[in-house]
Write a protein that holds these residues in place. Structure first.
Motif, PDB file in Angstrom:
ATOM      1  N   ALA A 137       0.856  -1.188   0.000  1.00 60.70           N
ATOM      2  CA  ALA A 137       0.000   0.000   0.000  1.00 60.70           C
ATOM      3  C   ALA A 137       0.890   1.235   0.000  1.00 60.70           C
ATOM      4  O   ALA A 137       1.747   1.400   0.876  1.00 60.70           O
ATOM      5  N   THR A 138       0.716   2.094  -0.999  1.00 59.22           N
ATOM      6  CA  THR A 138       1.501   3.322  -1.116  1.00 59.22           C
ATOM      7  C   THR A 138       0.560   4.477  -1.450  1.00 59.22           C
ATOM      8  O   THR A 138      -0.617   4.271  -1.755  1.00 59.22           O
ATOM      9  N   SER A 139       1.093   5.699  -1.400  1.00 61.37           N
ATOM     10  CA  SER A 139       0.275   6.864  -1.742  1.00 61.37           C
ATOM     11  C   SER A 139       1.069   7.820  -2.615  1.00 61.37           C
ATOM     12  O   SER A 139       2.307   7.808  -2.617  1.00 61.37           O
ATOM     13  N   SER A 140       0.348   8.653  -3.342  1.00 55.26           N
ATOM     14  CA  SER A 140       0.977   9.669  -4.185  1.00 55.26           C
ATOM     15  C   SER A 140      -0.016  10.795  -4.415  1.00 55.26           C
ATOM     16  O   SER A 140      -1.223  10.639  -4.185  1.00 55.26           O
ATOM     17  N   ARG A 141       0.494  11.944  -4.872  1.00 54.19           N
ATOM     18  CA  ARG A 141      -0.345  13.092  -5.210  1.00 54.19           C
ATOM     19  C   ARG A 141       0.017  13.574  -6.611  1.00 54.19           C
ATOM     20  O   ARG A 141       1.194  13.605  -6.981  1.00 54.19           O
ATOM     21  N   ALA A 142      -0.990  13.954  -7.377  1.00 53.54           N
ATOM     22  CA  ALA A 142      -0.728  14.518  -8.699  1.00 53.54           C
ATOM     23  C   ALA A 142      -0.038  15.875  -8.573  1.00 53.54           C
ATOM     24  O   ALA A 142       0.787  16.251  -9.399  1.00 53.54           O
ATOM     25  N   SER A 143      -0.377  16.621  -7.512  1.00 58.86           N
ATOM     26  CA  SER A 143       0.264  17.897  -7.199  1.00 58.86           C
ATOM     27  C   SER A 143       0.047  18.178  -5.719  1.00 58.86           C
ATOM     28  O   SER A 143      -0.716  17.483  -5.042  1.00 58.86           O
ATOM     29  N   LYS A 144       0.705  19.205  -5.201  1.00 58.65           N
ATOM     30  CA  LYS A 144       0.591  19.515  -3.780  1.00 58.65           C
ATOM     31  C   LYS A 144      -0.836  19.866  -3.378  1.00 58.65           C
ATOM     32  O   LYS A 144      -1.235  19.656  -2.235  1.00 58.65           O
ATOM     33  N   ASN A 145      -1.594  20.415  -4.303  1.00 53.87           N
ATOM     34  CA  ASN A 145      -2.951  20.858  -3.989  1.00 53.87           C
ATOM     35  C   ASN A 145      -4.010  19.783  -4.231  1.00 53.87           C
ATOM     36  O   ASN A 145      -5.196  20.026  -4.019  1.00 53.87           O
ATOM     37  N   GLN A 146      -3.592  18.609  -4.692  1.00 56.72           N
ATOM     38  CA  GLN A 146      -4.536  17.539  -4.998  1.00 56.72           C
ATOM     39  C   GLN A 146      -4.598  16.532  -3.850  1.00 56.72           C
ATOM     40  O   GLN A 146      -3.591  16.260  -3.194  1.00 56.72           O
ATOM     41  N   PRO A 147      -5.791  15.963  -3.580  1.00 58.85           N
ATOM     42  CA  PRO A 147      -5.891  14.911  -2.559  1.00 58.85           C
ATOM     43  C   PRO A 147      -5.042  13.706  -2.960  1.00 58.85           C
ATOM     44  O   PRO A 147      -4.849  13.445  -4.151  1.00 58.85           O
ATOM     45  N   PRO A 148      -4.526  12.968  -2.009  1.00 55.38           N
ATOM     46  CA  PRO A 148      -3.684  11.816  -2.338  1.00 55.38           C
ATOM     47  C   PRO A 148      -4.498  10.648  -2.896  1.00 55.38           C
ATOM     48  O   PRO A 148      -5.700  10.536  -2.673  1.00 55.38           O
ATOM     49  N   VAL A 149      -3.798   9.800  -3.614  1.00 57.28           N
ATOM     50  CA  VAL A 149      -4.359   8.550  -4.122  1.00 57.28           C
ATOM     51  C   VAL A 149      -3.629   7.407  -3.429  1.00 57.28           C
ATOM     52  O   VAL A 149      -2.396   7.383  -3.390  1.00 57.28           O
ATOM     53  N   VAL A 150      -4.374   6.494  -2.840  1.00 53.85           N
ATOM     54  CA  VAL A 150      -3.775   5.317  -2.214  1.00 53.85           C
ATOM     55  C   VAL A 150      -3.824   4.174  -3.220  1.00 53.85           C
ATOM     56  O   VAL A 150      -4.885   3.835  -3.743  1.00 53.85           O
ATOM     57  N   LYS A 151      -2.658   3.619  -3.495  1.00 52.41           N
ATOM     58  CA  LYS A 151      -2.552   2.530  -4.464  1.00 52.41           C
ATOM     59  C   LYS A 151      -2.209   1.242  -3.718  1.00 52.41           C
ATOM     60  O   LYS A 151      -1.184   1.155  -3.053  1.00 52.41           O
ATOM     61  N   MET A 152      -3.093   0.254  -3.838  1.00 58.12           N
ATOM     62  CA  MET A 152      -2.870  -1.044  -3.204  1.00 58.12           C
ATOM     63  C   MET A 152      -2.645  -2.117  -4.256  1.00 58.12           C
ATOM     64  O   MET A 152      -3.264  -2.089  -5.325  1.00 58.12           O
ATOM     65  N   VAL A 153      -1.765  -3.054  -3.946  1.00 51.71           N
ATOM     66  CA  VAL A 153      -1.604  -4.247  -4.768  1.00 51.71           C
ATOM     67  C   VAL A 153      -2.280  -5.389  -4.022  1.00 51.71           C
ATOM     68  O   VAL A 153      -1.869  -5.752  -2.915  1.00 51.71           O
ATOM     69  N   LEU A 154      -3.347  -5.922  -4.617  1.00 53.83           N
ATOM     70  CA  LEU A 154      -4.105  -7.008  -4.005  1.00 53.83           C
ATOM     71  C   LEU A 154      -3.813  -8.312  -4.734  1.00 53.83           C
ATOM     72  O   LEU A 154      -3.784  -8.351  -5.968  1.00 53.83           O
ATOM     73  N   THR A 155      -3.612  -9.380  -3.978  1.00 51.69           N
ATOM     74  CA  THR A 155      -3.361 -10.701  -4.545  1.00 51.69           C
ATOM     75  C   THR A 155      -4.582 -11.586  -4.332  1.00 51.69           C
ATOM     76  O   THR A 155      -5.042 -11.748  -3.200  1.00 51.69           O
ATOM     77  N   VAL A 163      -5.017  -1.560  -7.366  1.00 58.49           N
ATOM     78  CA  VAL A 163      -6.309  -0.931  -7.100  1.00 58.49           C
ATOM     79  C   VAL A 163      -6.061   0.457  -6.518  1.00 58.49           C
ATOM     80  O   VAL A 163      -5.320   0.600  -5.536  1.00 58.49           O
ATOM     81  N   GLU A 164      -6.662   1.478  -7.120  1.00 55.19           N
ATOM     82  CA  GLU A 164      -6.472   2.852  -6.659  1.00 55.19           C
ATOM     83  C   GLU A 164      -7.712   3.354  -5.931  1.00 55.19           C
ATOM     84  O   GLU A 164      -8.834   3.186  -6.404  1.00 55.19           O
ATOM     85  N   PHE A 165      -7.474   3.989  -4.771  1.00 52.85           N
ATOM     86  CA  PHE A 165      -8.549   4.558  -3.960  1.00 52.85           C
ATOM     87  C   PHE A 165      -8.389   6.072  -3.912  1.00 52.85           C
ATOM     88  O   PHE A 165      -7.284   6.583  -3.746  1.00 52.85           O
ATOM     89  N   LYS A 166      -9.524   6.770  -4.047  1.00 53.77           N
ATOM     90  CA  LYS A 166      -9.499   8.225  -4.018  1.00 53.77           C
ATOM     91  C   LYS A 166     -10.533   8.743  -3.030  1.00 53.77           C
ATOM     92  O   LYS A 166     -11.595   8.152  -2.860  1.00 53.77           O
ATOM     93  N   ALA A 167     -10.190   9.868  -2.391  1.00 57.68           N
ATOM     94  CA  ALA A 167     -11.141  10.552  -1.518  1.00 57.68           C
ATOM     95  C   ALA A 167     -11.821  11.642  -2.331  1.00 57.68           C
ATOM     96  O   ALA A 167     -11.171  12.352  -3.106  1.00 57.68           O
ATOM     97  N   GLN A 168     -13.122  11.778  -2.172  1.00 55.94           N
ATOM     98  CA  GLN A 168     -13.872  12.754  -2.946  1.00 55.94           C
ATOM     99  C   GLN A 168     -13.631  14.173  -2.434  1.00 55.94           C
ATOM    100  O   GLN A 168     -14.159  14.576  -1.399  1.00 55.94           O
ATOM    101  N   ASP A 169     -12.786  14.922  -3.176  1.00 58.06           N
ATOM    102  CA  ASP A 169     -12.555  16.345  -2.864  1.00 58.06           C
ATOM    103  C   ASP A 169     -12.238  16.576  -1.394  1.00 58.06           C
ATOM    104  O   ASP A 169     -12.700  17.530  -0.779  1.00 58.06           O
ATOM    105  N   GLN A 170     -11.460  15.691  -0.827  1.00 63.03           N
ATOM    106  CA  GLN A 170     -11.114  15.822   0.583  1.00 63.03           C
ATOM    107  C   GLN A 170      -9.627  15.552   0.757  1.00 63.03           C
ATOM    108  O   GLN A 170      -9.132  14.501   0.365  1.00 63.03           O
ATOM    109  N   ASP A 171      -8.921  16.508   1.330  1.00 65.83           N
ATOM    110  CA  ASP A 171      -7.494  16.324   1.527  1.00 65.83           C
ATOM    111  C   ASP A 171      -7.247  15.453   2.751  1.00 65.83           C
ATOM    112  O   ASP A 171      -8.092  15.341   3.649  1.00 65.83           O
ATOM    113  N   ILE A 172      -6.087  14.824   2.776  1.00 62.71           N
ATOM    114  CA  ILE A 172      -5.697  13.980   3.900  1.00 62.71           C
ATOM    115  C   ILE A 172      -4.336  14.467   4.378  1.00 62.71           C
ATOM    116  O   ILE A 172      -3.375  14.475   3.601  1.00 62.71           O
ATOM    117  N   PRO A 173      -4.224  14.891   5.622  1.00 65.73           N
ATOM    118  CA  PRO A 173      -2.935  15.378   6.134  1.00 65.73           C
ATOM    119  C   PRO A 173      -1.863  14.297   6.055  1.00 65.73           C
ATOM    120  O   PRO A 173      -2.151  13.096   6.122  1.00 65.73           O
TER     121      PRO A 173
END
Length: 279
Positions: free
Chosen positions: A182-200, A242-252
């Motif tokens: 499970a990792t995370s990334s942001r498209a830019s500093k002002n964008q909410p993060p995306v959590v990327k999971m690898v599921l087996t 599998v990518e998870f996104k929060a709807q217009d909500q930032d995560i500290p």
């Protein structure tokens, strides 16, 4: 019974397969294939037998060829895979025809027996295609005979054909999913993060899931609920991103406890837990 103006493909799947596959257009001629769907139950390591009926509604004899091919089912549709790129024990390389080339008299039909062998170690879903081409004959259509076929089948002439084939493996299908990373990334500093999971998928059945990810802070309180944009397919014995996104909500930024829930009732799976660092 369905009628087509071009070659068709029949899909085989160890659990379920359903789609249409069109080959090169062969003039304006129609021919029929029945049944429009097949359902088989196969024990891995054994040979299953089924058949297709090919109809020739023309005024002259026509010749048809049957060819097996590999296939992958993608969100954009089915994709042909050369047999040479598949392992020797794949179902697509173990399909045989009673006759791979048949000539059918005018206004008549023939049944073609088909056998396929599943590997003793076969699990989950395997796909293959059977492409039927009209390789010889005139385009002189017998209208009366075609109308008789259409009346019997309850369908009209079609430019394409959907063939559904359901082949269930005998025995119990089990579902087992593990979080590989499970990792995370942001498209830019002002964008909410995306959590990327690898599921087996450690089970032997294909799964279509609508997972929910909940991130909790260090105190164990629910913080952010995240979802996928679309339904996710997990193939047996394979890893899926599998990518998870929060709807217009930032995560500290920080480290969170991540609780993954697959709530689809047919799978009856307990929630899975890991940690993820939000940057």
């Amino acid at each position: 019974m369905n009628f087509i103006h071009r070659p068709i493909a029949v899909l085989f799947g160890l659990i379920i397969a359903s789609t249409a596959l069109a080959g090169p257009h062969q003039g304006g001629t129609a021919f029929g294939v029945s049944p429009p769907s097949l359902k088989l139950e196969v024990t891995p390591g054994e040979v299953a037998t089924t058949s297709l009926r090919i109809e020739n509604p023309l005024k002259e004899a026509s010749t048809y060829t049957l060819t097996a091919t590999g296939m992958a089912i993608k969100p954009s549709g089915p994709t042909i895979i050369p047999l040479s790129s598949l392992p020797a024990d794949h179902v697509a390389r173990n399909i045989n025809f009673e006759n791979s080339t048949i000539t059918i008299p005018p206004k008549s039909y023939k049944n073609v027996a088909i056998t396929m062998r599943l590997s003793p170690n076969a699990k989950g879903t395997q796909f293959a295609g059977i492409i039927i081409n009209r390789s010889a004959g005139s385009d002189d259509l017998d209208t009366k005979r075609t109308k008789e076929f259409e009346s019997q089948a309850g369908v009209g002439m079609q430019p394409g054909l959907n063939v559904r084939v359901e082949v269930s493996a005998k025995g119990t299908v089990n579902y087992d999913v593990a979080i590989k990373s499970a990792t995370s990334s942001r498209a830019s500093k002002n964008q909410p993060p995306v959590v990327k999971m690898v599921l087996t998928n450690k089970g032997n059945g294909s799964m279509q899931i609508n997972p929910i990810l909940v991130l909790m802070d260090s105190k164990g309180k629910a913080s952010i609920r995240m979802r996928t944009q679309n339904q996710v397919t997990l193939q047996p014995g394979a890893d899926s991103i599998v990518e998870f996104k929060a709807q217009d909500q930032d995560i500290p930024a920080g480290t969170y406890k991540a609780l993954l829930t697959i709530s689809d009732p047919q799978y009856k799976m307990a929630p899975m837990q890991t940690s993820v660092s939000i940057k």
